[in-house]
Design a protein around this motif. Structure first.
Motif, PDB file in Angstrom:
ATOM      1  N   ASP A 120       1.141  -0.935   0.181  1.00  0.00           N
ATOM      2  CA  ASP A 120      -0.135  -0.270   0.015  1.00  0.00           C
ATOM      3  C   ASP A 120       0.932   0.390  -0.054  1.00  0.00           C
ATOM      4  O   ASP A 120       0.281   2.031  -0.839  1.00  0.00           O
ATOM      5  N   GLY A 121       2.157   0.939   0.329  1.00  0.00           N
ATOM      6  CA  GLY A 121       2.928   2.931   0.577  1.00  0.00           C
ATOM      7  C   GLY A 121       3.598   2.906  -0.479  1.00  0.00           C
ATOM      8  O   GLY A 121       4.010   4.024  -1.202  1.00  0.00           O
ATOM      9  N   LEU A 122       3.939   1.683  -1.034  1.00  0.00           N
ATOM     10  CA  LEU A 122       4.764   2.024  -2.677  1.00  0.00           C
ATOM     11  C   LEU A 122       3.273   2.198  -3.747  1.00  0.00           C
ATOM     12  O   LEU A 122       3.767   3.012  -4.292  1.00  0.00           O
ATOM     13  N   GLU A 124       1.031   4.558  -3.334  1.00  0.00           N
ATOM     14  CA  GLU A 124       0.607   5.115  -2.311  1.00  0.00           C
ATOM     15  C   GLU A 124       1.780   6.267  -3.072  1.00  0.00           C
ATOM     16  O   GLU A 124       1.564   7.435  -3.630  1.00  0.00           O
ATOM     17  N   ARG A 125       2.679   6.236  -2.674  1.00  0.00           N
ATOM     18  CA  ARG A 125       3.811   6.772  -3.069  1.00  0.00           C
ATOM     19  C   ARG A 125       4.722   6.745  -5.025  1.00  0.00           C
ATOM     20  O   ARG A 125       4.974   7.690  -5.452  1.00  0.00           O
ATOM     21  N   SER A 126       4.037   5.543  -5.514  1.00  0.00           N
ATOM     22  CA  SER A 126       4.346   5.666  -7.000  1.00  0.00           C
ATOM     23  C   SER A 126       3.081   6.685  -7.716  1.00  0.00           C
ATOM     24  O   SER A 126       2.862   6.995  -8.681  1.00  0.00           O
ATOM     25  N   GLY A 127       1.567   6.053  -7.324  1.00  0.00           N
ATOM     26  CA  GLY A 127       0.542   6.964  -8.183  1.00  0.00           C
ATOM     27  C   GLY A 127       0.370   6.318  -9.067  1.00  0.00           C
ATOM     28  O   GLY A 127      -0.351   7.320  -9.483  1.00  0.00           O
ATOM     29  N   GLU A 130       5.122   7.649 -10.630  1.00  0.00           N
ATOM     30  CA  GLU A 130       5.885   7.543 -10.447  1.00  0.00           C
ATOM     31  C   GLU A 130       6.650   5.935 -10.310  1.00  0.00           C
ATOM     32  O   GLU A 130       6.134   5.294 -10.099  1.00  0.00           O
ATOM     33  N   VAL A 132       8.437   3.363  -8.329  1.00  0.00           N
ATOM     34  CA  VAL A 132       9.187   3.303  -6.666  1.00  0.00           C
ATOM     35  C   VAL A 132      10.211   2.264  -6.524  1.00  0.00           C
ATOM     36  O   VAL A 132       9.538   1.001  -7.134  1.00  0.00           O
ATOM     37  N   GLY A 137      11.463  -0.661  -1.051  1.00  0.00           N
ATOM     38  CA  GLY A 137      10.317   0.111  -0.437  1.00  0.00           C
ATOM     39  C   GLY A 137       9.579  -1.936   0.092  1.00  0.00           C
ATOM     40  O   GLY A 137       9.378  -1.638   1.234  1.00  0.00           O
TER      41      GLY A 137
END
Length: 400
Positions: A120-122, A124-127, A130, A132, A137
């Motif tokens: 989920d964190g990955l 969110e950062r990638s969207g 982007e 990641v 990660g």
């Protein structure tokens, strides 16, 4: 004596050793490597025999000079991986008794939850736009967190573990520098000191973690682990356990991204996940070479390994042997006939294999179930080492 035409320092071989393996297998199943001063077993039958034949043992010799490598030698001299029966039998019995207290199943829900959180964190950062790094990660974080949880390492200390492990395992490569050797000894010394403290604490405050069980385990004769054996076992679990899992995660996800039909097949049928994990371990093995020493003359693959000589099983080559695997160069996540030897074989079969499978199924399961799309953001970079095969980074664009 057929010489092995294999240059382990050639960047092309490090990047993709499988074509070189195929050429060598066509020459002879076992070949002498002048540079390494040992025999190499290229085929599945011969590599498997190397791992199983009890006349070929793990014979540890202390690195010299002894005063320079005190801690590094200590954590190998007492390691189950470097022992043969009867010492190996005794130590494995004690460790297995501690492991048998349900640790793998105890951790399964926790591992699955952590894998979901990391993905989920990955995302969110990638969207969805982007790239990641999935390696730093998730692939590197999950197994270290799992081993730390298994051992009962406090949260505040967990960041220490991976740098120690990374430094130690670089000693297994060929062509090491003095700096690499010094860093490995320093890491071993710090790791040993830390685990002695942790074990002392557990003796006073027993819990449900593996260190508590290793501290308290006894066999039918009342035998128990020495402190050096306990410390070494914990270090081995981290080094072998997390390095392999990190590299199966990285190598395996890269393989899926480069074979989008197999990635889609896995999305369409998540029940294939267990067989897919085994196939990813076979397709690009995280450990490529494993050495043995002959305690007597042994005939393998038409040659005689003389007493005192070394022979290494080339696991990646064995896992691509067309005599055993149909179309070995093809990634097939549904491959059921898959006797890969990435976990080893015989009495040294990986004791942490069930835990590794739980971790890998959790991480790949989370990546598939929590994304609608995965694609390579830019080319992944591979680490320059041959023996432990892995990536430096894996930039991926993830869409929720």
């Amino acid at each position: 004596m057929t010489p092995a035409p294999l240059d382990l320092t050639d960047p092309a071989v490090v990047a993709d050793p499988y074509p070189a393996f195929a050429r060598a297998r066509a020459e002879a199943p076992v070949q002498w490597h002048e540079g390494l001063g040992l025999w190499l077993a290229f085929t599945h039958a011969e590599a498997n025999a190397v791992l199983r034949d009890r006349r070929l043992g793990r014979i540890w010799s202390d690195k010299a000079p002894a005063e320079r490598f005190g801690s590094f030698n200590l954590i190998h001299r007492n390691a189950i991986l470097e022992m043969e029966p009867p010492d190996h039998t005794r130590l494995r019995r004690l460790i297995s008794a501690a492991f048998a207290r349900g640790h793998v199943e105890r951790l399964r829900p926790w591992v699955e939850e952590l894998a979901g959180t990391l993905v989920d964190g990955l995302v969110e950062r990638s969207g969805g736009t982007e790239p990641v790094d999935v390696l730093s990660g998730m692939a590197e974080e999950l197994p270290v967190a799992v081993i730390a949880e298994l051992l009962g390492v406090p949260e505040a200390d967990r960041a220490l573990l991976r740098p120690w492990s990374n430094a130690i395992v670089k000693m297994y490569e060929y062509g090491r520098t003095t700096e690499i050797e010094d860093a490995a000894e320093r890491a071993a010394e710090e790791f040993v000191a830390y685990l002695r403290e942790l074990a002392a604490d557990r003796r006073k405050n027993l819990g449900e973690d593996l260190v508590s069980h290793l501290v308290s385990v006894r066999d039918a004769e009342g035998d128990k682990l020495t402190e050096d054996e306990l410390v070494t076992t914990c270090i081995l679990l981290l080094n072998a356990g997390h390095e392999a899992t990190v590299n199966v995660s990285g190598n395996g996800l890269l393989a899926l991204l480069e074979h989008p039909d197999q990635l889609q097949r896995l999305r369409d049928d998540p029940a294939l996940l267990p067989t897919a994990i085994e196939e990813l371990m076979r397709f690009d093995s995280p450990l490529q070479l494993f050495e043995r020493t002959a305690t007597a003359d042994v005939e393998i693959g038409g040659i005689t390994v003389q007493q005192g000589q070394k022979i290494a099983a080339l696991l990646g080559s064995a896992n691509h042997d067309p005599a055993v695997f149909a179309e070995p160069g093809t990634l097939d996540v549904g491959r059921t006939d898959n006797p890969h030897i990435s976990f080893g074989a015989g009495i040294h079969f990986c004791i942490g294999a069930p835990l590794a499978r739980v971790e890998l199924q959790a991480s790949f399961g989370a990546l598939l179930s929590r994304t609608s799309r995965l694609e390579l953001g830019r080319p992944a970079r591979r680490r320059p080492e041959f023996v432990i095969r892995g990536l430096r980074d894996l930039p991926v664009v993830l869409t929720a």
